[in-house]
Motif scaffolding. Sequence first.
Motif, short mmCIF file in Angstrom:
data_model
loop_
_atom_site.label_atom_id
_atom_site.label_comp_id
_atom_site.label_asym_id
_atom_site.label_seq_id
_atom_site.Cartn_x
_atom_site.Cartn_y
_atom_site.Cartn_z
N ALA A 44 68.76 21.30 52.90
CA ALA A 44 68.32 22.67 53.18
C ALA A 44 66.88 22.74 53.64
CB ALA A 44 68.53 23.57 51.95
N TYR A 75 77.55 34.72 44.76
CA TYR A 75 77.58 33.55 45.65
C TYR A 75 78.01 32.30 44.90
CZ TYR A 75 74.78 36.71 48.51
OH TYR A 75 74.34 37.78 49.22
N GLN A 129 77.12 27.76 48.42
CA GLN A 129 76.48 28.71 49.34
C GLN A 129 74.97 28.77 49.10
OE1 GLN A 129 78.99 32.11 48.33
NE2 GLN A 129 79.74 32.21 50.45
N MET A 130 74.57 28.88 47.84
CA MET A 130 73.15 28.98 47.54
C MET A 130 72.40 27.71 47.90
SD MET A 130 72.85 31.25 44.05
CE MET A 130 73.79 30.15 43.02
N TRP A 169 71.37 27.60 51.60
CA TRP A 169 70.46 28.60 52.18
C TRP A 169 69.21 27.93 52.74
CZ3 TRP A 169 70.74 32.54 47.57
CH2 TRP A 169 71.92 33.30 47.69
N SER A 170 68.75 28.40 53.87
CA SER A 170 67.47 27.97 54.43
C SER A 170 66.34 28.56 53.58
CB SER A 170 67.34 28.47 55.86
OG SER A 170 67.22 29.89 55.87
N GLN A 176 66.30 32.33 54.05
CA GLN A 176 67.41 33.00 53.37
C GLN A 176 67.19 33.05 51.87
OE1 GLN A 176 70.41 30.34 55.10
NE2 GLN A 176 71.47 32.12 55.95
N ALA A 177 66.71 31.93 51.29
CA ALA A 177 66.47 31.88 49.86
C ALA A 177 65.40 32.89 49.45
CB ALA A 177 66.05 30.47 49.45
N GLN A 188 66.90 36.44 49.53
CA GLN A 188 67.84 36.67 48.44
C GLN A 188 67.13 36.82 47.11
OE1 GLN A 188 70.99 37.27 48.49
NE2 GLN A 188 71.72 36.60 50.51
#
Length: 321
Positions: free
Chosen positions: A183, A295, A299-300, A303-304, A307-308, A311
């Motif tokens: 990631a 999620y 999926q978590m 995350w880039s 994205q992290a 969120q």
Amino acid sequence: MKVSSSKALCLVLLLASIAPTSGAEAPSITTSFNEFWTAAKGQPFLQQEHAWNRTIEATRRDIYDSVVWEKQQDPYWQARRQIWLKARFAKYPALAADIPAEVHAVQDAVAKQSVRFKMLFPDADTHPPITILLAPNFDAKSGVLSSGKPVLAFAADSLLLEHAQLDIVVPHELFHLYHAQHAGIRNDGVMPDAPLTLPLFEEGLATYVSGELAPGHTDGELLLEDELGAIPANKLPDIARRFLADARSKAIDAEHPEIFKRWFNAAPKPYQQGLPNRSGYWLGLQVIRYLRRTYTLAQMAAWSPAQAEAQVMAALQQISA
């Protein structure tokens, strides 16, 4: 419990893969330590340092420069190195006899947990880039070599000093390495220009994963501090609000390093009134548990960084409302 032949073979292969990352020419860290301590025991510090340079660091130059001392990031690394080494050498008379057994214990834990980790994350490396070394300034640490390659280092002497629970520490750190590789979240989320939400996410997710791979432990054990595990659940909204005041601050901020420290650093005195130090780890774990309602773990983990961050901010705002 009987181990299947395929799992046994995996363990053998994984144990064989745990070698110094600087190259196959480096001897085992146990051999290097024995040579170092034979030359350094009872000697003045300067002679001990010379023996250390020759036997410990010389064949592992890249990982010591890039990961242990972080020479490129820390302008004061030389002064810190001398202080750390002097303090550690003073402890070796009591530690030396047990270091080979600790190295073996770390190798065994890495091999066993790597098999379990790959069951949870099938795309994880069969032979993750891991090295076991000696270091006075950390116990386990993800970092990046000069080539840009992520690597995971375990400091056997520090783990021995801490009486570390390896079944907790190893999967936590394996996730940091996996996350860096898959990631792009490196250095446990403490990256240039990253806001404080990124290490919160990174440490929370690694702690969550260690709980999945080492079930039966309390939160205090998973967080490596009973005081953190004792934080009442009803304090979560207030702690989330307190963190939100700092959330946009940079994880690396030369002008205001105290912001990161008050959430993630250990210290003899409390950084915040009414909160134990390293409360960011506790809060991060609660945020991950909150996000897991929606999620999957896979999926978590994918995350880039952007994205992290988004969120985590949304979760903190919902938790604090």
